[in-house]
Design an enzyme around this catalytic site. Structure first.
Site, PDB file in Angstrom:
ATOM      1  N   GLU A 144     -15.357 -67.628  40.577  1.00  0.00           N
ATOM      2  CA  GLU A 144     -15.889 -67.969  39.245  1.00  0.00           C
ATOM      3  C   GLU A 144     -17.408 -68.085  39.315  1.00  0.00           C
ATOM      4  O   GLU A 144     -18.001 -69.065  38.867  1.00  0.00           O
ATOM      5  CB  GLU A 144     -15.283 -69.291  38.730  1.00  0.00           C
ATOM      6  CG  GLU A 144     -13.772 -69.280  38.667  1.00  0.00           C
ATOM      7  CD  GLU A 144     -13.173 -70.538  38.041  1.00  0.00           C
ATOM      8  OE1 GLU A 144     -13.913 -71.328  37.441  1.00  0.00           O
ATOM      9  OE2 GLU A 144     -11.951 -70.721  38.164  1.00  0.00           O
ATOM     10  N   GLU A 182      -7.829 -76.744  41.297  1.00  0.00           N
ATOM     11  CA  GLU A 182      -8.545 -78.026  41.290  1.00  0.00           C
ATOM     12  C   GLU A 182      -7.657 -79.258  41.521  1.00  0.00           C
ATOM     13  O   GLU A 182      -7.656 -80.207  40.732  1.00  0.00           O
ATOM     14  CB  GLU A 182      -9.324 -78.166  39.963  1.00  0.00           C
ATOM     15  CG  GLU A 182     -10.301 -77.022  39.743  1.00  0.00           C
ATOM     16  CD  GLU A 182     -10.936 -77.005  38.359  1.00  0.00           C
ATOM     17  OE1 GLU A 182     -10.745 -77.953  37.583  1.00  0.00           O
ATOM     18  OE2 GLU A 182     -11.620 -76.012  38.047  1.00  0.00           O
TER      19      GLU A 182
HETATM   20  O1  G3I Z   1      -9.993 -72.123  21.298  1.00  0.00           O
HETATM   21  C1  G3I Z   1     -10.755 -73.189  20.728  1.00  0.00           C
HETATM   22  C2  G3I Z   1     -11.068 -72.867  19.305  1.00  0.00           C
HETATM   23  O2  G3I Z   1      -9.895 -72.813  18.569  1.00  0.00           O
HETATM   24  C3  G3I Z   1     -12.018 -73.932  18.767  1.00  0.00           C
HETATM   25  O3  G3I Z   1     -12.409 -73.577  17.491  1.00  0.00           O
HETATM   26  C4  G3I Z   1     -13.250 -74.045  19.659  1.00  0.00           C
HETATM   27  C5  G3I Z   1     -14.188 -75.149  19.200  1.00  0.00           C
HETATM   28  O4  G3I Z   1     -14.895 -75.736  20.275  1.00  0.00           O
HETATM   29  O5  G3I Z   1     -12.840 -74.350  20.953  1.00  0.00           O
HETATM   30  C6  G3I Z   1     -12.024 -73.362  21.512  1.00  0.00           C
HETATM   31  O6  G3I Z   1     -11.653 -73.758  22.770  1.00  0.00           O
HETATM   32  C7  G3I Z   1     -12.629 -73.655  23.779  1.00  0.00           C
HETATM   33  C8  G3I Z   1     -12.075 -72.755  24.865  1.00  0.00           C
HETATM   34  O7  G3I Z   1     -12.945 -72.744  25.958  1.00  0.00           O
HETATM   35  C9  G3I Z   1     -11.876 -71.322  24.378  1.00  0.00           C
HETATM   36  O8  G3I Z   1     -13.089 -70.767  24.017  1.00  0.00           O
HETATM   37  C10 G3I Z   1     -12.896 -75.036  24.320  1.00  0.00           C
HETATM   38  O9  G3I Z   1     -13.563 -75.823  23.348  1.00  0.00           O
HETATM   39  C11 G3I Z   1     -13.743 -74.963  25.555  1.00  0.00           C
HETATM   40  O10 G3I Z   1     -13.852 -76.252  26.154  1.00  0.00           O
HETATM   41  C12 G3I Z   1     -13.092 -74.025  26.541  1.00  0.00           C
HETATM   42  O11 G3I Z   1     -13.894 -73.965  27.685  1.00  0.00           O
HETATM   43  C13 G3I Z   1     -13.346 -73.299  28.801  1.00  0.00           C
HETATM   44  C14 G3I Z   1     -13.195 -74.287  29.938  1.00  0.00           C
HETATM   45  O12 G3I Z   1     -12.724 -73.603  31.095  1.00  0.00           O
HETATM   46  C15 G3I Z   1     -12.242 -75.410  29.559  1.00  0.00           C
HETATM   47  O13 G3I Z   1     -11.644 -76.007  30.617  1.00  0.00           O
HETATM   48  C16 G3I Z   1     -14.306 -72.196  29.202  1.00  0.00           C
HETATM   49  O14 G3I Z   1     -14.335 -71.195  28.179  1.00  0.00           O
HETATM   50  C17 G3I Z   1     -13.859 -71.584  30.525  1.00  0.00           C
HETATM   51  O15 G3I Z   1     -14.878 -70.714  30.991  1.00  0.00           O
HETATM   52  C18 G3I Z   1     -13.649 -72.672  31.568  1.00  0.00           C
HETATM   53  O16 G3I Z   1     -13.181 -72.084  32.748  1.00  0.00           O
HETATM   54  C19 G3I Z   1     -12.921 -72.990  33.846  1.00  0.00           C
HETATM   55  C20 G3I Z   1     -11.917 -72.297  34.756  1.00  0.00           C
HETATM   56  O17 G3I Z   1     -10.777 -71.918  34.027  1.00  0.00           O
HETATM   57  C21 G3I Z   1     -11.530 -73.195  35.926  1.00  0.00           C
HETATM   58  N1  G3I Z   1     -12.701 -73.614  36.652  1.00  0.00           N
HETATM   59  C22 G3I Z   1     -13.747 -74.229  35.858  1.00  0.00           C
HETATM   60  C23 G3I Z   1     -14.156 -73.317  34.706  1.00  0.00           C
HETATM   61  C24 G3I Z   1     -15.257 -73.954  33.946  1.00  0.00           C
HETATM   62  O18 G3I Z   1     -14.825 -75.150  33.347  1.00  0.00           O
END
Ligand code: G3I
Length: 382
Positions: A267, A162
């Site tokens: 994705e 990105e």
């Molecule tokens: O790990 C923490 C945890 O400790 C905490 O308690 C919890 C509370 O909200 O959050 C957890 O972190 C989350 C993390 O995923 C792991 O589950 C974050 O809040 C959450 O925002 C994060 O989201 C991820 C996102 O990327 C963040 O950028 C999604 O799972 C993941 O599917 C998504 O993947 C991205 C690709 O890598 C790149 N392209 C876009 C795609 C969607 O955003």
């Protein structure tokens, strides 16, 4: 408890391997993995519970249905390299072991990304941007350490994720602010030096928009002109029932393939929920407030919507099979609907239905369609 789970997982895996029925309602002679073998890699983004054995049911279905995996979160810099002198390989080692144990084409995701970036990476102890020389050294060490650790086991890396805005300009990330566009060739060069046999990819969303598409193509051509290795272009494809349109996707597949790179759908998911903004922009910065109106299917998905979703998914898979000469992989962004990030984006706490398996881990109709369509296709790679 853990032993019982593992035992159940083994029984399920053996059952699946013998019958090919994991997560499918009807008895199928084959799985997606079996019928797509040698045609297109069929991938799944996996979470830590699936690779550490906590989600034994999900883990067994992934092993039966998919032959490639991408780590949903555990290799992002804030997780794997939280402090300059500290790496955390617990989850990533489990991820790679899982892939090796199941004969997967293992993807690394992602080496350089402005989001989920370790807070120390681009700044000094006062929070000011570091110099270009310092950032180069940090990038090199980060990439060398991670790619080097999994050399020969991780077969393909999302090196840069990105880097462009939807209007085709460079994103003003810390990497860009400090190093300019040169951060991209540097990252690819460091990754290649760390594992000369690994495939290296550029990955982005909204890849159907002409401006971003053209900028990515021009960046790729510049890399190639300089003799820097790049093997593939990843189209993320976080989709809705409206966007992107099929002809736009086809145009981008053809345009990206014209660079000589492999094209990957990296994705893929498709939301059925109302989208507060147009397009397929997957920026996590975009968030909207929850109201009941924005969550219409919290008690179940009407048959008419489910039918439309399966039909649109099928159209996409037919398109990917049509272009299987240049598309090397299609990766779903998660296994079951309950696993998907789309339940929480761009509005938290909704009930979405974006993946190939439902909340009970049953396959949707699309899985049987993919299996029967894939059987008809023979593929000669370009
Ligand atoms: O790990 C923490 C945890 O400790 C905490 O308690 C919890 C509370 O909200 O959050 C957890 O972190 C989350 C993390 O995923 C792991 O589950 C974050 O809040 C959450 O925002 C994060 O989201 C991820 C996102 O990327 C963040 O950028 C999604 O799972 C993941 O599917 C998504 O993947 C991205 C690709 O890598 C790149 N392209 C876009 C795609 C969607 O955003």
């Amino acid at each position: 408890m853990k032993y019982i789970q593992s035992y159940l997982a083994i029984i399920l895996f053996v059952f699946v391997s013998c019958t090919g029925t994991a997560g499918t309602k009807k008895t199928e002679a084959s799985t997606m993995r079996q019928v797509l073998n040698g045609k297109i890699l069929i991938g799944c983004a996996v979470n830590v519970n699936q690779t550490n054995g906590e989600d034994s049911v999900g883990s067994a279905i992934i092993a039966a249905q998919y032959n490639s995996i991408t780590p949903e979160n555990c290799m992002k810099s804030e997780v794997i390299h939280p402090e300059e002198n500290r790496y955390d390989f617990i989850a990533s080692d489990a991820y790679v072991d899982y892939g090796m144990n199941h004969g997967m084409f293992i993807i690394g995701h992602c080496l350089v990304w402005h989001s989920q970036l370790a807070p120390w990476f681009c700044v000094d102890k006062d929070g000011k941007n570091v110099s270009p020389e310092v950032l180069k050294q940090r990038l090199k060490t980060h990439i060398e350490t991670i790619v080097g650790r999994y050399k020969g086991r991780i077969k393909g890396w999302d090196v840069v994720n990105e880097a462009f805005n939807d209007d085709g300009t460079y994103r003003q990330s810390k990497f860009y602010q400090i190093l300019g566009e040169e951060f991209i060739p540097l990252a690819f060069q460091y990754a290649h030096e760390a594992d000369p046999d690994a495939e290296l990819y550029y990955n982005d969303y909204s890849m159907v928009g002409a401006q971003k598409r053209d900028s990515v193509i021009s960046m790729v051509r510049k890399l190639k002109a300089r003799g820097i290795r790049i093997d593939g272009i990843g189209m993320q494809m976080h989709s809705t029932m409206e966007d992107p349109n099929l002809s736009g996707v086809e145009k981008s597949i053809e345009a990206f393939a014209s660079t000589g790179c492999k094209v990957m759908i990296t994705e893929f998911d498709m939301s059925v929920l109302p989208n507060p903004f147009a397009g397929t922009n997957a920026s996590v910065a975009n968030r909207f407030a929850y109201t009941e109106k924005t969550d219409p299917f919290s008690k179940g998905l009407p048959d008419s919507v489910s039918t439309a979703w399966n039909k649109r998914m099928n159209d996409f898979f037919l398109l990917f099979l049509k272009h299987a000469d240049v598309i090397s992989r299609v990766t779903m962004w998660g296994l079951a609907d309950s696993d998907s990030w789309r339940n929480d984006w761009p509005i938290r706490g909704r009930t979405d239905y974006p993946l190939l398996f439902d909340r009970s881990h049953q396959s949707k109709a699309i899985v049987d369609s993919i299996i029967s369509e894939a059987k008809k296709v023979s593929v000669v790679k370009r």
